[in-house]
Design a protein around this motif. Structure first.
Motif, mmCIF file in Angstrom:
data_model
loop_
_atom_site.group_PDB
_atom_site.id
_atom_site.type_symbol
_atom_site.label_atom_id
_atom_site.label_comp_id
_atom_site.label_asym_id
_atom_site.label_seq_id
_atom_site.Cartn_x
_atom_site.Cartn_y
_atom_site.Cartn_z
ATOM 1 N N SER A 46 0.471 -1.014 0.080
ATOM 2 C CA SER A 46 0.066 -0.149 0.230
ATOM 3 C C SER A 46 1.344 0.998 -0.093
ATOM 4 N N ALA A 47 2.005 1.294 0.689
ATOM 5 C CA ALA A 47 3.394 2.223 0.454
ATOM 6 C C ALA A 47 3.497 2.954 -0.680
ATOM 7 N N ILE A 48 4.152 1.675 -0.966
ATOM 8 C CA ILE A 48 5.132 1.472 -1.497
ATOM 9 C C ILE A 48 3.821 1.949 -3.084
ATOM 10 N N LEU A 49 2.678 1.976 -3.587
ATOM 11 C CA LEU A 49 1.651 1.748 -4.605
ATOM 12 C C LEU A 49 1.294 3.595 -4.341
ATOM 13 N N SER A 50 1.283 4.146 -3.296
ATOM 14 C CA SER A 50 0.923 5.144 -2.638
ATOM 15 C C SER A 50 1.924 6.214 -3.719
ATOM 16 N N THR A 51 2.894 5.861 -3.305
ATOM 17 C CA THR A 51 3.878 6.713 -3.017
ATOM 18 C C THR A 51 4.445 6.738 -4.430
ATOM 19 N N ALA A 52 4.213 5.684 -5.525
ATOM 20 C CA ALA A 52 3.915 5.344 -7.140
ATOM 21 C C ALA A 52 2.963 6.251 -7.381
ATOM 22 N N VAL A 53 1.971 6.277 -7.108
ATOM 23 C CA VAL A 53 0.926 6.681 -7.956
ATOM 24 C C VAL A 53 1.095 8.744 -7.549
ATOM 25 N N VAL A 54 0.955 8.925 -5.909
ATOM 26 C CA VAL A 54 1.473 10.434 -5.909
ATOM 27 C C VAL A 54 2.898 10.877 -6.910
ATOM 28 N N LEU A 55 3.769 10.532 -7.211
ATOM 29 C CA LEU A 55 5.407 10.548 -7.848
ATOM 30 C C LEU A 55 4.558 10.567 -9.718
ATOM 31 N N ILE A 56 3.567 9.878 -10.380
ATOM 32 C CA ILE A 56 3.215 10.066 -11.454
ATOM 33 C C ILE A 56 2.249 10.589 -11.552
ATOM 34 N N ALA A 57 1.274 10.364 -10.909
ATOM 35 C CA ALA A 57 0.960 12.280 -10.314
ATOM 36 C C ALA A 57 1.520 13.549 -10.429
ATOM 37 N N VAL A 58 2.322 13.606 -10.216
ATOM 38 C CA VAL A 58 3.373 14.114 -9.792
ATOM 39 C C VAL A 58 3.851 14.971 -11.379
ATOM 40 N N GLN A 59 4.333 13.453 -11.935
ATOM 41 C CA GLN A 59 5.036 13.852 -13.694
ATOM 42 C C GLN A 59 4.206 14.723 -13.808
ATOM 43 N N VAL A 60 3.117 13.414 -14.197
ATOM 44 C CA VAL A 60 2.218 14.178 -14.918
ATOM 45 C C VAL A 60 1.029 15.826 -15.003
ATOM 46 N N PHE A 61 1.138 16.133 -13.413
ATOM 47 C CA PHE A 61 1.378 17.366 -13.919
ATOM 48 C C PHE A 61 1.796 18.378 -13.891
ATOM 49 N N MET A 62 3.170 17.904 -13.886
ATOM 50 C CA MET A 62 4.519 18.868 -14.227
ATOM 51 C C MET A 62 4.913 18.984 -15.495
ATOM 52 N N ARG A 63 4.444 17.480 -16.073
ATOM 53 C CA ARG A 63 4.697 17.797 -17.829
ATOM 54 C C ARG A 63 3.389 18.203 -18.659
ATOM 55 N N TYR A 64 2.621 18.065 -18.106
ATOM 56 C CA TYR A 64 1.081 18.492 -19.324
ATOM 57 C C TYR A 64 1.124 19.915 -18.511
ATOM 58 N N VAL A 65 1.099 20.631 -17.422
ATOM 59 C CA VAL A 65 0.746 21.860 -16.939
ATOM 60 C C VAL A 65 1.426 22.626 -16.581
ATOM 61 N N LEU A 66 2.825 22.453 -16.366
ATOM 62 C CA LEU A 66 3.975 23.429 -16.026
ATOM 63 C C LEU A 66 4.934 23.500 -16.872
ATOM 64 N N GLU A 67 5.007 22.546 -17.792
ATOM 65 C CA GLU A 67 5.710 22.101 -19.079
ATOM 66 C C GLU A 67 6.979 22.093 -18.750
ATOM 67 N N ALA A 68 7.544 21.665 -17.581
ATOM 68 C CA ALA A 68 8.953 20.964 -16.997
ATOM 69 C C ALA A 68 8.540 19.865 -16.340
ATOM 70 N N SER A 69 9.094 18.729 -16.638
ATOM 71 C CA SER A 69 8.877 17.913 -15.658
ATOM 72 C C SER A 69 9.973 16.905 -15.170
ATOM 73 N N PRO A 70 10.697 16.989 -14.066
ATOM 74 C CA PRO A 70 11.771 16.297 -13.444
ATOM 75 C C PRO A 70 11.898 14.826 -13.906
ATOM 76 N N SER A 71 12.758 13.956 -14.231
ATOM 77 C CA SER A 71 13.156 12.679 -14.408
ATOM 78 C C SER A 71 13.290 12.221 -13.498
ATOM 79 N N TRP A 72 13.354 12.344 -12.311
ATOM 80 C CA TRP A 72 13.647 11.570 -10.951
ATOM 81 C C TRP A 72 12.205 10.953 -10.286
ATOM 82 N N THR A 73 11.359 11.625 -11.010
ATOM 83 C CA THR A 73 9.686 11.157 -10.881
ATOM 84 C C THR A 73 9.255 9.230 -11.439
ATOM 85 N N GLU A 74 9.634 9.535 -12.479
ATOM 86 C CA GLU A 74 9.585 8.613 -14.057
ATOM 87 C C GLU A 74 10.538 7.851 -13.519
#
Length: 160
Positions: A17-45
């Motif tokens: 549960s902890a690993i999956l929750s962390t992965a979901v948050v990381l992927i959501a941050v990645q998507v938000f930053m890529r498509y909204v802020l147009e600058a995504s950090p590579s470390w989240t992926e």
């Protein structure tokens, strides 16, 4: 004693549960930053990918605990209860042997990578830690297999 029982019954569930929750948050941050802020950090992926690897190996242990690993049930339908229990015990011992081989090989690879000092591209963490997922996950699986074998032997004795 209640805490140890709770850990024994739910360890993999809490960890997954902890690993999956962390992965979901990381992927959501990645998507938000890529498509909204147009600058995504590579470390989240990268971290999400490594968490997924760990999730798979911890999930093997969870599947063993719940006795949901892949098996062929056709033969089990025609056997007596005693024969079923005996086959389950034998298959669990064979699975332990498989786990031991993978643990030995996975540990050797992880130690080699740690000694080389290879790090991941974005996070710069030692790759040996990522490769420790298989020995650790399958070590947990062995613990669960031993618990299953003990349970099956008790049930086999109860048939007498």
């Amino acid at each position: 004693m209640g805490l140890l029982k709770k850990i024994d019954e739910h360890f993999e569930e809490y960890l997954l549960s902890a690993i999956l929750s962390t992965a979901v948050v990381l992927i959501a941050v990645q998507v938000f930053m890529r498509y909204v802020l147009e600058a995504s950090p590579s470390w989240t992926e990268e971290l999400a990918r490594y968490l997924f690897i760990w999730m798979v190996y911890i999930g093997i242990s969870y599947g063993v605990k719940k006795q949901r690993h892949i098996k062929v049930d056709v033969i089990m339908l025609i056997l007596s209860e005693r024969a079923k229990k005996s086959i389950i015990i034998i298959s669990n011992f064979l699975f332990i042997i498989f786990c031991l081989v993978i643990i030995q090989q996975g540990t050797a690879v992880a130690i080699k990578l740690l000694s080389f000092g290879q790090t991941s591209p974005a996070l710069s963490i030692p790759m040996g830690y990522v490769y420790l997922a298989s020995p650790i996950g399958l070590s947990l699986s062995i613990i669960r297999l031993i618990q299953n074998i003990i349970l099956q032997i008790r049930e086999l004795w109860a048939l007498d």
